[in-house]
Design a protein around this motif. Structure first.
Motif, PDB file in Angstrom:
ATOM      1  N   ILE A 279      15.162   5.790   0.824  1.00 29.06           N
ATOM      2  CA  ILE A 279      14.588   4.680   1.261  1.00 29.06           C
ATOM      3  C   ILE A 279      13.700   5.340   2.313  1.00 29.06           C
ATOM      4  O   ILE A 279      14.041   5.836   3.239  1.00 29.06           O
ATOM      5  CB  ILE A 279      15.423   3.595   1.959  1.00 29.06           C
ATOM      6  N   SER A 280      12.163   5.003   2.234  1.00 25.13           N
ATOM      7  CA  SER A 280      11.380   5.626   3.122  1.00 25.13           C
ATOM      8  C   SER A 280      11.529   5.031   4.644  1.00 25.13           C
ATOM      9  O   SER A 280      12.240   3.958   4.610  1.00 25.13           O
ATOM     10  CB  SER A 280       9.904   5.527   2.727  1.00 25.13           C
ATOM     11  N   GLU A 281      11.257   5.716   5.529  1.00 25.58           N
ATOM     12  CA  GLU A 281      11.308   5.109   6.890  1.00 25.58           C
ATOM     13  C   GLU A 281      10.737   3.915   7.217  1.00 25.58           C
ATOM     14  O   GLU A 281      10.845   3.276   8.235  1.00 25.58           O
ATOM     15  CB  GLU A 281      11.016   6.321   8.055  1.00 25.58           C
ATOM     16  N   ASP A 282       9.505   3.871   6.642  1.00 23.69           N
ATOM     17  CA  ASP A 282       8.864   2.565   6.869  1.00 23.69           C
ATOM     18  C   ASP A 282       9.108   1.579   5.839  1.00 23.69           C
ATOM     19  O   ASP A 282       8.804   0.368   6.076  1.00 23.69           O
ATOM     20  CB  ASP A 282       7.191   3.003   6.500  1.00 23.69           C
ATOM     21  N   LEU A 292      23.639   2.241 -10.973  1.00 22.09           N
ATOM     22  CA  LEU A 292      23.263   3.043 -11.979  1.00 22.09           C
ATOM     23  C   LEU A 292      23.289   4.489 -11.719  1.00 22.09           C
ATOM     24  O   LEU A 292      22.846   4.867 -10.332  1.00 22.09           O
ATOM     25  CB  LEU A 292      21.876   2.770 -12.822  1.00 22.09           C
ATOM     26  N   ASN A 293      23.485   5.608 -12.521  1.00 23.31           N
ATOM     27  CA  ASN A 293      23.412   7.155 -12.437  1.00 23.31           C
ATOM     28  C   ASN A 293      22.151   7.451 -12.385  1.00 23.31           C
ATOM     29  O   ASN A 293      21.669   8.643 -12.892  1.00 23.31           O
ATOM     30  CB  ASN A 293      24.221   7.835 -13.210  1.00 23.31           C
ATOM     31  N   ILE A 294      20.993   6.877 -11.550  1.00 21.35           N
ATOM     32  CA  ILE A 294      19.754   7.186 -11.753  1.00 21.35           C
ATOM     33  C   ILE A 294      19.214   6.911 -10.455  1.00 21.35           C
ATOM     34  O   ILE A 294      19.587   5.964  -9.723  1.00 21.35           O
ATOM     35  CB  ILE A 294      18.759   6.544 -12.968  1.00 21.35           C
ATOM     36  N   PRO A 295      18.366   7.826 -10.068  1.00 24.64           N
ATOM     37  CA  PRO A 295      17.797   7.562  -8.617  1.00 24.64           C
ATOM     38  C   PRO A 295      16.656   6.500  -8.474  1.00 24.64           C
ATOM     39  O   PRO A 295      15.900   6.233  -9.544  1.00 24.64           O
ATOM     40  CB  PRO A 295      17.042   8.912  -8.422  1.00 24.64           C
ATOM     41  N   VAL A 296      16.459   5.773  -7.276  1.00 25.34           N
ATOM     42  CA  VAL A 296      15.688   4.559  -7.183  1.00 25.34           C
ATOM     43  C   VAL A 296      14.859   4.958  -5.936  1.00 25.34           C
ATOM     44  O   VAL A 296      15.629   5.121  -4.840  1.00 25.34           O
ATOM     45  CB  VAL A 296      16.514   3.455  -7.013  1.00 25.34           C
ATOM     46  N   THR A 297      13.884   4.998  -5.859  1.00 27.97           N
ATOM     47  CA  THR A 297      13.070   5.332  -4.628  1.00 27.97           C
ATOM     48  C   THR A 297      12.099   4.098  -4.149  1.00 27.97           C
ATOM     49  O   THR A 297      11.615   3.571  -5.035  1.00 27.97           O
ATOM     50  CB  THR A 297      11.870   6.394  -5.098  1.00 27.97           C
ATOM     51  N   VAL A 298      12.384   3.852  -2.770  1.00 29.35           N
ATOM     52  CA  VAL A 298      11.485   2.647  -2.126  1.00 29.35           C
ATOM     53  C   VAL A 298      10.743   3.233  -1.358  1.00 29.35           C
ATOM     54  O   VAL A 298      11.284   3.768  -0.034  1.00 29.35           O
ATOM     55  CB  VAL A 298      12.620   1.826  -1.654  1.00 29.35           C
ATOM     56  N   ASP A 311      23.360  -5.213 -15.451  1.00 23.29           N
ATOM     57  CA  ASP A 311      22.993  -6.442 -15.743  1.00 23.29           C
ATOM     58  C   ASP A 311      21.411  -6.863 -15.545  1.00 23.29           C
ATOM     59  O   ASP A 311      20.999  -7.814 -15.990  1.00 23.29           O
ATOM     60  CB  ASP A 311      23.884  -7.351 -15.039  1.00 23.29           C
ATOM     61  N   GLY A 312      20.784  -5.975 -14.603  1.00 28.46           N
ATOM     62  CA  GLY A 312      19.448  -5.994 -14.303  1.00 28.46           C
ATOM     63  C   GLY A 312      19.010  -5.532 -13.169  1.00 28.46           C
ATOM     64  O   GLY A 312      19.817  -4.803 -12.329  1.00 28.46           O
ATOM     65  N   ILE A 313      17.662  -5.676 -12.718  1.00 29.99           N
ATOM     66  CA  ILE A 313      17.042  -5.162 -11.254  1.00 29.99           C
ATOM     67  C   ILE A 313      16.775  -6.228 -10.616  1.00 29.99           C
ATOM     68  O   ILE A 313      15.808  -7.168 -11.115  1.00 29.99           O
ATOM     69  CB  ILE A 313      16.106  -3.970 -11.743  1.00 29.99           C
TER      70      ILE A 313
END
Length: 458
Positions: A279-282, A292-298, A311-313
């Protein structure tokens, strides 16, 4: 006093982490005092233990939640199983008949009913104990517990007193109920001394048994269970509370919150991130929950909830997140992740081909000492590949040890089960025309019984 915890709901308000099998109370996203993740139901159960109330508590729940409750509470809770979901009046009626006929509870015993997932401090359950005293001292048919409001909320229902009373008053006579008013109306209700309705109430067992008899419903547990479908699908509030003449409310001054939506739930999370990701600072006041065993970038998304599950995102502004139930209310897909008493499973893939042929792939985790039932299928075959750990397989009356790398072929009609010696993970590939729960014919669950069957074949 006996307690009935209501554990129902379809799990739509916290989609995609919650589903029909894993409602909001089972999501492990709160921290305990040791900084371990726990669910709402685990938190409440520990609070009941601290208050000394767990042995007098039963949980009314649906078929789809049995194994998850047993798994999370280590099979400590006494469960009352609804044959199907029919709202809170039938559930409470069934619980009352169970206490009356199966537990021989006296008709003068006070029954306290509360949701299984309130987010409260320890003093809440000490206040619940006061329902018994209030019933006896006021002679009321029902005593509700109401939270003293801290602001004019539009999200909660209100208990309105017959007349404004001193804030130190121990009990309040109830005039009426108002559900989710406007902010302006809520301000006026606060001036009248109204309380938030937190869904907690008490009554003498005899009051509800007499009410059921008056409506010509069975009061014997087994008979009521058989006729459960004949009970009206209606809430206890509408069927009983709003028709009861003498009602008293018991004010509660402590902390209370309904964690029913993503925006309220994230306010009580100790961390902004669970699972893989960045999760970015901004991205201020944004929460990421990734199963899930995959990275998520915000990046650059403030005030949001990002929830990722099999089940979904969901990507939503927090203030808009309560609308999720309206959008996914008609989703009827099979749950892709479930916790069971023996462990867990996650659906990895599903495909349907010409000729109604289907293939479903699951990753299954089985805890040491636990086992799947001895069963066979009518319309599907399975392939098991052991990923890690050691276990014992029962296949058509014979036992064998399996370890990581072993592969088993299970044909239609083959009787099979597996027990974990160490933490065990397998990949199960189902193939057939009916990949549904009804295709499972369970013969027995107890492993000793399964071993007896296999040894008798020798």
């Amino acid at each position: 006093m006996k307690l009935v915890l209501l554990s129902g709901g379809s799990g739509k308000r916290l989609w995609p982490l919650s589903n029909d099998a894993r409602s909001k109370q089972f999501l492990k996203i709160l921290e305990d005092k040791n900084s371990n993740l726990q669910s709402m139901v685990q938190r409440v159960w520990n609070q009941l233990k601290t208050a000394g109330l767990e042995k007098s508590t039963v949980i009314a729940t649906s078929q789809s939640q049995i194994e998850m409750i047993q798994s999370q509470l280590n099979e400590e809770a006494d469960l009352i199983i609804e044959p199907n979901r029919r709202d809170t009046f039938p559930a409470i009626a069934l619980a009352a008949s169970y206490l009356y006929t199966n537990k021989n509870t006296d008709l003068d015993e006070v029954i306290a009913v509360l949701p299984v997932d309130p987010y409260v401090d320890a003093g809440f359950f000490n206040r619940v104990k006061d329902l018994e005293k209030a019933i006896h001292e006021t002679g009321s048919d029902l005593v509700l517990m109401g939270v003293r409001p801290t602001y004019p909320s539009e999200k909660y229902g209100y208990i309105v007193p017959k007349k404004k009373v001193n804030e130190l008053a121990e009990t309040i006579e109830v005039a009426r109920f108002i559900e989710k008013p406007t902010e302006e109306a809520a301000k006026e209700l606060l001036n009248q001394g109204a309380l938030w309705n937190c869904g907690v109430f008490g009554f003498r067992l005899g009051y509800l048994i007499q009410l059921l008899e008056g409506k010509q419903y069975p009061v014997q547990y087994e008979e009521l269970l058989e006729n459960y479908n004949k009970l009206p699908k209606i809430s206890f509030d509408y069927e009983v509370v709003e028709k009861t003449k003498k009602i008293t409310a018991l004010p509660y001054e402590g902390y209370w919150k309904d964690l029913g939506t993503w925006n309220t739930l994230t306010e009580e999370m100790a961390t902004n991130q669970i699972g893989k990701g960045i999760i970015s600072e901004d991205s201020m006041n944004t929460h990421l929950i990734n199963e899930l065993n995959i990275p998520v970038t915000v990046l650059g998304i403030p005030n949001a909830i990002i929830a990722v599950s099999p089940d979904g995102i969901l990507v939503s502004d927090k203030e808009k997140s309560p609308k999720i139930k309206e959008i996914v209310g008609n989703f009827n897909d099979r749950p892709m992740y479930e916790e069971r008493r023996w462990g867990w499973y996650r659906v990895l893939d599903y495909a349907k081909y010409d000729g109604n042929q289907q293939v479903l792939t699951k990753r299954i985790g089985i805890h040491p000492g636990q086992n799947l039932s001895y069963q066979y299928h009518l319309a599907r075959k399975e392939t098991w590949t052991v990923l890690k750990g050691e276990g014992i397989v029962a296949l058509n009356g014979k036992l064998r040890t399996v370890r990581d790398g072993d592969v088993l072929q299970i044909q239609v009609g083959d009787k099979h089960a597996i027990k974990a010696i160490t933490e065990l993970e397998i990949i199960e590939v189902q193939a057939g025309t009916e990949l549904i729960e009804e295709d499972i014919v369970r013969l027995c669950m107890d492993w000793i019984e399964i071993e007896d069957i296999c040894y008798s074949k020798l």
